[in-house]
Scaffold this active site. Structure first.
Site, PDB file in Angstrom:
ATOM      1  N   ASP A 144       5.083   2.539  -3.386  1.00 12.12           N
ATOM      2  CA  ASP A 144       4.718   3.191  -4.245  1.00 12.12           C
ATOM      3  C   ASP A 144       4.199   4.538  -3.638  1.00 12.12           C
ATOM      4  O   ASP A 144       3.290   4.384  -2.912  1.00 12.12           O
ATOM      5  CB  ASP A 144       3.613   2.637  -4.834  1.00 12.12           C
ATOM      6  CG  ASP A 144       4.002   1.367  -5.838  1.00 12.12           C
ATOM      7  OD1 ASP A 144       5.243   1.154  -6.213  1.00 12.12           O
ATOM      8  OD2 ASP A 144       3.185   0.435  -5.864  1.00 12.12           O
ATOM      9  N   ASP A 153       6.185   2.290   3.019  1.00  9.61           N
ATOM     10  CA  ASP A 153       5.374   1.819   1.978  1.00  9.61           C
ATOM     11  C   ASP A 153       6.256   2.111   0.560  1.00  9.61           C
ATOM     12  O   ASP A 153       7.211   3.052   0.848  1.00  9.61           O
ATOM     13  CB  ASP A 153       4.219   2.704   2.011  1.00  9.61           C
ATOM     14  CG  ASP A 153       3.229   2.209   0.805  1.00  9.61           C
ATOM     15  OD1 ASP A 153       3.063   1.152   0.661  1.00  9.61           O
ATOM     16  OD2 ASP A 153       2.913   3.413  -0.005  1.00  9.61           O
TER      17      ASP A 153
END
Length: 184
Positions: free
Chosen positions: A9, A7
């Site tokens: 952020d 992922d």
């Protein structure tokens, strides 16, 4: 082929409830870029899968997202790492797409592009929706405490059997020294 899905952020860069809207707002989590470089040097391909609903919300456009990602790619490359591809969902929560995590569409797209099964692929995230997407795509979910990770741990749902690491650097240490995610 060895592959790790990250992922963005909260795993690679600092997260913000106000969204990362410009390259200047994008700030790497200490040690994350070096971790990506270490994975690259070990022959592990790194791919990013990220929800970017700020596009649907009108906070930034695809061109700006490209500029943000170019900054991330430049910073990773400067440290000797590579990100093979970035897959993103531009939709909002109510748009009914299949690519927005917790649905597995982005991860299925990664599997198709790299012509691989994800059943031995780690998918590293900081939220429950990352873990749910990994499970739905038959990948191996991993949680980091950075970003929304501590909030996810406090919620305590969906964590059974999920290894938890302080950050991407600690996950990378475990993978490179043991080859498996044992948790910390």
């Amino acid at each position: 082929m060895r592959l790790v899905i990250l992922d963005r952020d909260g795993v690679i860069n600092e997260d913000s409830d106000d969204y990362i809207k410009t390259p200047e707002e994008w700030r790497p989590i200490p040690g994350s870029l070096e971790a990506i470089a270490r994975l690259t040097h070990a022959g592990i391909q790194v791919v990013v899968a990220t929800n970017q609903s700020g596009i649907a919300r009108g906070l930034f456009n695809v061109d700006m997202l490209g500029r943000i990602h170019n900054r991330m790619l430049d910073e990773v490359h400067h440290r000797g790492g590579e990100i093979e591809a970035i897959f993103f969902c531009p939709h909002g929560p109510g748009d009914g797409c299949t690519c927005r995590k917790p649905l597995p569409g982005l991860l299925h797209d990664i599997a198709a592009r790299f012509k691989t099964s994800l059943n031995s692929t780690f998918a590293v995230g900081d939220s429950r929706r990352d873990l749910e997407a990994a499970r739905a795509a038959q990948a191996l979910p991993v949680l980091v405490r950075t970003g929304k990770g501590l909030r996810t741990i406090t919620e305590g749902r969906g964590l059974v059997g999920v290894p938890v690491y302080d950050d991407l650097a600690a996950f990378t240490d475990a993978v490179l020294s043991h080859g498996v995610g044992g948790g910390a």
